[in-house]
Design an enzyme around this catalytic site. Structure first.
Site: not given
Ligand code: 13P
Length: 329
Positions: A31, A176, A218, A260, A262, A294
């Site tokens: 990143r 998630e 998530k 989010s 990407g 992100r």
């Molecule tokens: P992003 O919002 O960048 O997708 O990341 C969230 C996240 O926790 C990915 O594991």
């Protein structure tokens, strides 16, 4: 209500959500490099401090997901990150999975690792101040070939085992199963894969008698794949995302947060606003909010560039994005 259910619900205060700042060393390095910033352990600490010490973040954040190394680090104020966050009413959480590897039964798919020594690690994270945790599974769409039911099932089993151990340790689990945005698929395909993924997950959670009232989901939004050439309107995203959740998520879960994935910061903000509006109109039973990495970090990182003189402007950009995302929920 048990303490764990109360903690899980406390993430969902009006206008507040989660900053995902749990990039592994590998992901954080990539990143920062993508913004031309060199990396070292100290640079990663400064990267975290840029966001955590921005003045007033507690207006917008109820929780921050940390990477394990950050639990032990201090901000520029000399305070350990978990205690300085907790002092401002922001719950510290930690990513506990150990990343993905190819799944032997279907090598083009990924399976998440980290169950072997999990209970020992959880005891340590709890002592270090974590009150919630996260485990990410990755689901890839490729035509009608992927995801395979066997990969969905194995990822769901591991998420359920994780959730059970985390609840036993007295911490809140965030589950998630990320359905990737990357791909050429249609939004309708994303919607049906989200339904299949979450349907599988919640049936395995039930088999393993995980307390659903104490878990946070998530999830991805239902989006046309990033390489599909199709740009969805926020209303289209909202309709398909909320329909997928209504079909597959039990009403007992403590709440749902979105990644989010990407999307651009504006796209992630506008889609979230449409989703929360639509969810309200159909009387969706769970509270919803953001858990972005992100989309919350991007504008700030491109201003910061790793330079101390850019910190005030980078923090101002972060707070401005937080204000917009907060208004969306
Ligand atoms: P992003 O919002 O960048 O997708 O990341 C969230 C996240 O926790 C990915 O594991």
């Amino acid at each position: 209500m048990t303490d764990l259910v109360a903690t899980a619900r406390s993430i969902f205060q009006p206008g507040k959500g989660i900053l995902a700042a749990d990039e592994s060393v590998h992901t954080a390095t990539a990143r920062l490099a993508s913004y031309g910033i060199s990396t070292s352990a100290e640079m990663r600490r400064k990267y975290r401090d840029l966001f955590f010490s921005a003045e007033g973040v507690e207006q917008y954040l109820s929780g921050i997901i940390l990477f394990s190394e950050t639990l032990l680090e201090k901000g520029d104020d000399g305070e350990l990150f978990p205690s300085s966050l907790a002092a401002r009413g922001i719950l510290p959480g930690v990513k506990v999975d150990l990343g993905t590897e190819p799944f032997s039964a279907s090598p083009n798919e990924l399976i998440t690792q980290g169950l072997l020594d999990l209970s020992t690690r959880l005891a340590g994270y709890k002592k270090q101040g974590a009150v919630f945790t996260k485990w990410r599974a990755v689901i890839r769409i490729d035509g009608d070939q992927l995801p395979t039911p066997v990969a969905l099932h194995e990822n769901a089993k591991r998420l359920a085992t994780y959730a059970k151990e985390v609840q036993t340790a007295g911490l809140v689990p965030i589950l998630e199963p990320e359905v990737l945005y990357k791909g050429t698929h249609s939004r309708q395909k994303a919607r049906s894969v989200i339904i299949e993924t979450l349907g599988t997950l919640f049936s395995v959670l039930e088999e393993q008698s995980v307390d659903r009232a104490g878990v946070i989901l998530k999830t991805s939004m239902a989006l046309s794949g990033s390489d599909s050439g199709k740009k969805d309107t926020p209303e289209e995203v909202a309709e398909d995302t909320v329909a997928a959740l209504m079909e597959s998520v039990p009403q007992q879960v403590a709440g749902i947060v979105f990644l989010s994935g990407g999307q651009t910061p504006d796209q992630a903000t506008e889609n979230l606003a449409a989703i929360t509006k639509h969810a309200k109109s159909v009387h969706a039973p769970w509270p919803l909010t953001f858990s972005y990495a992100r989309a919350l970090q991007e504008e700030s990182l491109s201003i910061w560039k790793g330079k101390p003189e850019n910190v005030p402007a980078a923090r101002a950009a972060f707070l401005a994005r937080l204000a917009k995302v907060s208004a969306a929920v």
